[in-house]
Design an enzyme around this catalytic site. Structure first.
Site, PDB file in Angstrom:
ATOM      1  N   SER A 273       0.806  -1.213   0.000  1.00  0.00           N
ATOM      2  CA  SER A 273       0.000   0.000   0.000  1.00  0.00           C
ATOM      3  C   SER A 273       0.838   1.262   0.000  1.00  0.00           C
ATOM      4  CB  SER A 273      -0.929  -0.006   1.222  1.00  0.00           C
ATOM      5  OG  SER A 273      -1.801  -1.115   1.132  1.00  0.00           O
ATOM      6  N   GLU A 295       8.733  -5.096 -10.833  1.00  0.00           N
ATOM      7  CA  GLU A 295       8.295  -6.494 -10.718  1.00  0.00           C
ATOM      8  C   GLU A 295       6.804  -6.585 -10.963  1.00  0.00           C
ATOM      9  OE1 GLU A 295      10.809  -8.034  -6.879  1.00  0.00           O
ATOM     10  OE2 GLU A 295       8.911  -7.031  -6.551  1.00  0.00           O
TER      11      GLU A 295
END
Lengths: 509, 509
Positions: A273, A295
């Protein structure tokens, strides 16, 4: 099962030699023996296999069955949870993020190897690990020439497929066929025999659209129809918004110093988050024409693509919230020419990261006054998720940035401590620290300079005096990196005993 | 000075535009102002400048003068010692190995930045550090086209020369002219704009023979005639010989497992007596046709070249004992076609190290039961030398091997402790540990597996029971990486208080 799906079979299995290998998940799972090693697709809840693992877990409930499980990263669809609950794991690597699995790891119920995500493929290729009996891979389709088209992640699927004795493919009808064409599968070859990886920009294509395997190894094909698990991302809060602002302030300083332009440099952001919120903060910035080489793509990157802020994004997996998933995959045509999905050893390759000079943003669990970062172990012993790709990126990036809120548990924990209880990133690899209090640019600073900056700029005011006291006492003893070793972990010990790192509370007890 | 050296001047300064820039060391030193930043040649006592630093130190004894000094690595010729004694340093990076300098660093007299040796050049190129006012570089000669030919090390000389405002060259007549031609100077360019480094084998030549600079920047040329300081290497002893044997046993296992052939893979070895002894152990091995891709070539590599065991060696510096120096440089013709000297960012580049899959052997100061390694800080606070290239290599190598004797100070210190007092290499980056007790292959092992192996195979018998007791107590508390945090550094604390890590002695006190 086979007859009702004939149309799908022909659509999604274009290699006719494979069309009679469609089996049920139960049948595929029955091939797996106790003691085997499995290589599963899946990276941060995306592109994992969704049927065979459940059929296998069901067997494990009824008979002795333990396996090693290698993956890309964390699995979704509750597979990690189930594997852990059933107790069918011997060894698991290189990353996980499931609360149940976490608990079992910390109870020592099975072995977990917490590994740099770019490294697993090297171990598989060099036969360092137990050999893989079955690669079990989610696919959009298998093409005419026997090439497997992955879905929403690539992970370690290619190296697993190439080195497994046998392969089981799960073709997921819920994954959009438009995914075909966005993958770029590059195999670097063995160490000592390889050429340079010819990748210099995030949008370079250097490989093939799918995973080419010996089709004799494809033992079975299972059909599924189930979306990836949505990400569990939390919306930006007041503090993560402030952290994003601090990061943007720092980036503006870099532009002012002539070290960056307002196109910045290819961006990487870790899962979670905070990292997502930081990316979100770029929406209202003056930065433009951005590139992402990361990624995982989370929600914020698609908002940035929508806003025209990001021109291209390379990744190894797409992990979205429920609502974002619906929006993105029902309009995938408008994104697919601005995306590439790569194997994790390429998305996370030191060669490419250093060459491009990424700006790398990852989350710290805790950090210390000298800039060492703990990304993995709560209170030094309890595994949270794993180091993931943070080490691949931070070490090789142009800017290794770590973000964390300065306190946790309503202030009972300071994220900034005298000596981290576990080290994942050393002082040598951490360039910039950002908390909601401010940022500290540690580049070119000696430990004593770093300590003052981190305490004054990044620590929470409620812990600053306590940090200063520790540091002053340490300074009396001297050294390049002053410490009071008998008190170095006293904050953690205090928390374990008294439920807080605050010393004043201790004095009352 | 100028007239007596005219012959040398013409021989060694082939660019006639530069021949009238020959000055005394004192004159060159007079250009350097208080507050300036200097970039000096020199890497592990080789190829350092030997005159201007002394003239500068003399000035600093008489007037307020403090400078920042960036180098390749440690300087010889007592320059680091002198700079530290005179107190003329503000900031020093990225490595040193001098006892006087070490003492001053630990007293906090100036700032020392302990940096991965491949990283300094990136900071210089990106203008992260204070800009370099003077690059002061040792050279064999300056060629017709204004190209500077380095001597026995390359270090960071190229990037310093390119980015410095001005350059002072010390032409050292004692350095053999046959050195010309063995350097390979490659400039990767800025991050984000660079191409792959086209280096796939240790003997690949990819650059130029010298450092091309804007000759207007060459402000002065000083002549010297002084050999490099000899290395302070200690001959192999009984224990280092046994360690070499353990390492060879491990390498044989790798061959047996099909992961290596008897040509092994390009070898890297850190500086120091243990690493040198380990290399020496290869002399009597069955391994053949070996290649070295390392930072520093020490005596043992030349013995291996002589014995025909090593076919080619690439490095960034040559650091030899007195007798070896005489032998090698008086017969340099027979070595020079089997040697290349490169900039340290290339000898230590993650891209190249990972591609070639090096076998990397470095010395640990201490390590813990989970495989974390401390390479730099005695008792967690006192700087020894610095991380050097060990992190560049260990992280990216095929095999990251760390060697250390299991005890120090006659057993008062165990090199294997519950929790290292400083972390330079994390559990993620350490593959194999070798002590005189044996070796532990940690690849593919979870922390709990590693702990047992390290304690039983590598720890000294006098500390094994004590380590087992700690580990058993930690296991009671659980976790992925079990610890008893309040006792994690108790061995170091015990040593500080009682002069030994042995607990039994504590009980008597």
């Amino acid at each position: 099962m086979r007859s009702g799906k004939m149309e799908s079979v022909y659509n999604r299995i274009q290699d006719h030699r494979l069309q009679d290998r469609v089996v049920s998940a139960e049948e595929a799972a029955s091939w797996i023996q106790d003691g085997m090693t499995l290589g599963l697709s899946g990276f941060t809840r995306a592109g994992d296999v969704k049927a065979v693992p459940f059929a296998l877990a069901k067997r494990a409930e009824q008979e002795p069955l333990k396996v090693n499980v290698y993956t890309g990263a964390s699995l979704g669809s509750d597979v990690d949870k189930l594997f852990a609950e059933v107790g069918m794991l011997n060894k698991r690597l290189p990353f996980q993020a499931d609360p149940t699995m976490r608990k079992k790891i910390n109870q020592g119920e099975f072995y977990f190897i917490d590994q740099h995500l770019s490294h697993t493929s090297e171990w598989v290729r060099a036969n360092v690990l137990d050999p893989i009996d079955f690669a079990i891979l989610e696919a959009v389709s298998i093409r005419e020439d026997g090439v497997i088209i992955p879905t929403t992640s690539v992970g370690n699927s290619m190296v697993f497929a190439q080195h497994a004795k046998s392969i089981i493919v799960e073709i997921n009808l819920a994954q959009p066929e438009l995914l075909e064409g966005i993958h770029d599968l590059y195999e670097p070859g063995k160490q000592g025999e390889r050429s340079p990886i010819p990748l210099t920009k995030p949008d370079d294509r250097i490989g093939s659209m799918g995973i080419k395997v010996d089709i004799e190894k494809i033992k079975g094909i299972v059909f599924t129809n189930q979306l990836d698990s949505p990400s569990t991302i939390v919306a930006p809060d007041e503090e993560t918004v402030i952290m994003a602002q601090h990061l943007i302030t720092f980036l503006r300083q870099e532009i002012k110093a002539g070290r960056l332009t307002n196109r910045l440099a290819p961006l990487q952001s870790g899962i979670g988050s905070v990292a997502n919120a930081v990316f979100h903060g770029l929406l209202d910035s003056e930065f433009t024409d951005l590139e992402v080489y990361s990624e995982v793509l989370q929600d914020a990157v698609f908002d940035l693509l929508d806003a025209g802020k990001v021109r291209f994004a390379s990744c190894c997996s797409i992990t979205l919230s429920s609502s974002k998933m619906e929006q993105v995959f029902s309009n995938f045509g408008q994104y697919r020419d601005r995306l590439i999905l790569r194997p994790q050893e390429i998305s996370n390759h030191p060669e490419v990261i250093r060459r491009m000079g990424l700006i790398s943003i990852n989350t710290a669990l805790e950090l210390d006054i000298y800039g060492n970062v703990n990304s993995t172990h709560v209170m030094g012993t309890q595994m949270m998720n794993g180091i993931g790709g943070s080490g691949d990126f931070a070490r090789n990036a142009r800017l290794g940035i770590f973000v964390t809120k300065s306190i946790a548990k309503d202030g009972k924990i300071s994220s900034i401590v005298p000596f981290v209880s576990h080290v994942d990133h050393t002082e040598h690899d951490v360039d910039v620290i950002v908390t909601e209090q401010g940022y500290a640019d540690l580049r070119g600073l000696a430990p004593r300079e770093r300590a003052e900056l981190i305490i004054e700029r990044c620590a929470h005011p409620m812990y600053r005096e306590q940090l200063r006291e520790y540091y002053q006492e340490a300074l009396q003893r001297g050294g390049q990196t002053p410490h009071v070793l008998e008190k170095a972990h006293s904050w953690h010990v205090n928390y374990a005993k008294n439920g807080t790192m605050l010393q004043k509370v201790v004095q009352h007890v």
